[in-house]
Design a protein around this motif. Structure first.
Motif, PDB file in Angstrom:
ATOM      1  N   LEU A  18    -144.380  29.240 -19.337  1.00  0.00           N
ATOM      2  CA  LEU A  18    -144.521  27.865 -18.842  1.00  0.00           C
ATOM      3  C   LEU A  18    -145.304  26.977 -19.803  1.00  0.00           C
ATOM      4  CD1 LEU A  18    -145.178  28.558 -15.068  1.00  0.00           C
ATOM      5  CD2 LEU A  18    -143.091  27.721 -16.136  1.00  0.00           C
ATOM      6  N   GLU A  19    -146.236  27.532 -20.538  1.00  0.00           N
ATOM      7  CA  GLU A  19    -146.990  26.729 -21.507  1.00  0.00           C
ATOM      8  C   GLU A  19    -146.220  26.541 -22.809  1.00  0.00           C
ATOM      9  OE1 GLU A  19    -150.800  28.472 -22.103  1.00  0.00           O
ATOM     10  OE2 GLU A  19    -151.494  27.986 -20.088  1.00  0.00           O
ATOM     11  N   GLY A  20    -145.403  27.500 -23.184  1.00  0.00           N
ATOM     12  CA  GLY A  20    -144.682  27.421 -24.445  1.00  0.00           C
ATOM     13  C   GLY A  20    -143.363  26.687 -24.370  1.00  0.00           C
ATOM     14  N   ALA A  21    -142.752  26.646 -23.195  1.00  0.00           N
ATOM     15  CA  ALA A  21    -141.428  26.019 -23.058  1.00  0.00           C
ATOM     16  C   ALA A  21    -141.424  24.542 -23.451  1.00  0.00           C
ATOM     17  CB  ALA A  21    -140.913  26.207 -21.636  1.00  0.00           C
ATOM     18  N   PRO A  22    -142.389  23.710 -23.019  1.00  0.00           N
ATOM     19  CA  PRO A  22    -142.354  22.306 -23.448  1.00  0.00           C
ATOM     20  C   PRO A  22    -142.465  22.143 -24.969  1.00  0.00           C
ATOM     21  CG  PRO A  22    -143.823  22.553 -21.584  1.00  0.00           C
ATOM     22  CD  PRO A  22    -143.437  23.925 -22.017  1.00  0.00           C
ATOM     23  N   ALA A  23    -143.276  22.960 -25.614  1.00  0.00           N
ATOM     24  CA  ALA A  23    -143.417  22.854 -27.069  1.00  0.00           C
ATOM     25  C   ALA A  23    -142.116  23.222 -27.776  1.00  0.00           C
ATOM     26  CB  ALA A  23    -144.547  23.753 -27.552  1.00  0.00           C
ATOM     27  N   VAL A  24    -141.447  24.247 -27.301  1.00  0.00           N
ATOM     28  CA  VAL A  24    -140.178  24.659 -27.904  1.00  0.00           C
ATOM     29  C   VAL A  24    -139.113  23.592 -27.686  1.00  0.00           C
ATOM     30  CG1 VAL A  24    -138.309  26.360 -27.758  1.00  0.00           C
ATOM     31  CG2 VAL A  24    -140.679  27.117 -27.755  1.00  0.00           C
ATOM     32  N   LEU A  25    -139.026  23.059 -26.467  1.00  0.00           N
ATOM     33  CA  LEU A  25    -138.027  22.025 -26.178  1.00  0.00           C
ATOM     34  C   LEU A  25    -138.287  20.749 -26.973  1.00  0.00           C
ATOM     35  CD1 LEU A  25    -137.664  22.520 -22.335  1.00  0.00           C
ATOM     36  CD2 LEU A  25    -136.095  23.255 -24.131  1.00  0.00           C
ATOM     37  N   LEU A  26    -139.547  20.369 -27.111  1.00  0.00           N
ATOM     38  CA  LEU A  26    -139.872  19.184 -27.902  1.00  0.00           C
ATOM     39  C   LEU A  26    -139.562  19.408 -29.381  1.00  0.00           C
ATOM     40  CD1 LEU A  26    -141.039  16.335 -27.791  1.00  0.00           C
ATOM     41  CD2 LEU A  26    -143.285  17.325 -28.163  1.00  0.00           C
ATOM     42  N   GLY A  27    -139.800  20.597 -29.876  1.00  0.00           N
ATOM     43  CA  GLY A  27    -139.459  20.901 -31.265  1.00  0.00           C
ATOM     44  C   GLY A  27    -137.973  20.802 -31.528  1.00  0.00           C
ATOM     45  N   ILE A  28    -137.171  21.293 -30.599  1.00  0.00           N
ATOM     46  CA  ILE A  28    -135.713  21.202 -30.738  1.00  0.00           C
ATOM     47  C   ILE A  28    -135.266  19.740 -30.679  1.00  0.00           C
ATOM     48  CG2 ILE A  28    -133.524  21.771 -29.620  1.00  0.00           C
ATOM     49  CD1 ILE A  28    -134.873  24.445 -28.788  1.00  0.00           C
ATOM     50  N   ALA A  29    -135.841  18.974 -29.768  1.00  0.00           N
ATOM     51  CA  ALA A  29    -135.489  17.551 -29.658  1.00  0.00           C
ATOM     52  C   ALA A  29    -135.863  16.803 -30.932  1.00  0.00           C
ATOM     53  CB  ALA A  29    -136.177  16.926 -28.450  1.00  0.00           C
ATOM     54  N   CYS A  30    -137.023  17.080 -31.490  1.00  0.00           N
ATOM     55  CA  CYS A  30    -137.445  16.409 -32.731  1.00  0.00           C
ATOM     56  C   CYS A  30    -136.513  16.730 -33.890  1.00  0.00           C
ATOM     57  CB  CYS A  30    -138.873  16.812 -33.081  1.00  0.00           C
ATOM     58  SG  CYS A  30    -140.101  16.034 -32.032  1.00  0.00           S
ATOM     59  N   PHE A  31    -136.016  17.945 -33.929  1.00  0.00           N
ATOM     60  CA  PHE A  31    -135.099  18.333 -34.997  1.00  0.00           C
ATOM     61  C   PHE A  31    -133.855  17.448 -34.992  1.00  0.00           C
ATOM     62  CE2 PHE A  31    -131.507  20.871 -36.531  1.00  0.00           C
ATOM     63  CZ  PHE A  31    -131.954  21.166 -37.805  1.00  0.00           C
ATOM     64  N   PHE A  32    -133.378  17.085 -33.804  1.00  0.00           N
ATOM     65  CA  PHE A  32    -132.160  16.289 -33.718  1.00  0.00           C
ATOM     66  C   PHE A  32    -132.421  14.785 -33.746  1.00  0.00           C
ATOM     67  CE2 PHE A  32    -130.717  20.323 -31.906  1.00  0.00           C
ATOM     68  CZ  PHE A  32    -129.610  20.532 -32.704  1.00  0.00           C
ATOM     69  N   VAL A  33    -133.607  14.337 -33.343  1.00  0.00           N
ATOM     70  CA  VAL A  33    -133.878  12.903 -33.236  1.00  0.00           C
ATOM     71  C   VAL A  33    -134.470  12.330 -34.520  1.00  0.00           C
ATOM     72  CG1 VAL A  33    -135.286  11.184 -32.044  1.00  0.00           C
ATOM     73  CG2 VAL A  33    -134.115  12.952 -30.741  1.00  0.00           C
TER      74      VAL A  33
END
Length: 64
Positions: A18-33
């Motif tokens: 639960l603590e790591g999921a937001p960081a991973v999702l934000l990292g993936i979003a940043c890669f594409f944005v």
């Protein structure tokens, strides 16, 4: 979290997920944005793109 046992995972493992999921999702979003250069960013206005692009050059000129 002592009595959490979802899908066979103990509470401390769920805390890591639960603590790591937001960081991973934000990292993936940043890669594409995010783009390579400010000039390529469609979400920046032309004025901001020029200002951000010229900031490193101005800092190097002041350092000399």
């Amino acid at each position: 979290m002592d009595h959490v046992d979802w899908f066979g995972l103990s509470g401390w493992r769920w805390m890591f997920i639960l603590e790591g999921a937001p960081a991973v999702l934000l990292g993936i979003a940043c890669f594409f944005v995010l783009t390579e250069r400010p000039a390529d960013a469609t979400w920046l206005t032309l004025t901001l793109a020029v200002r951000v692009s010229s900031a490193p050059r101005a800092a190097r000129a002041r350092a000399r």
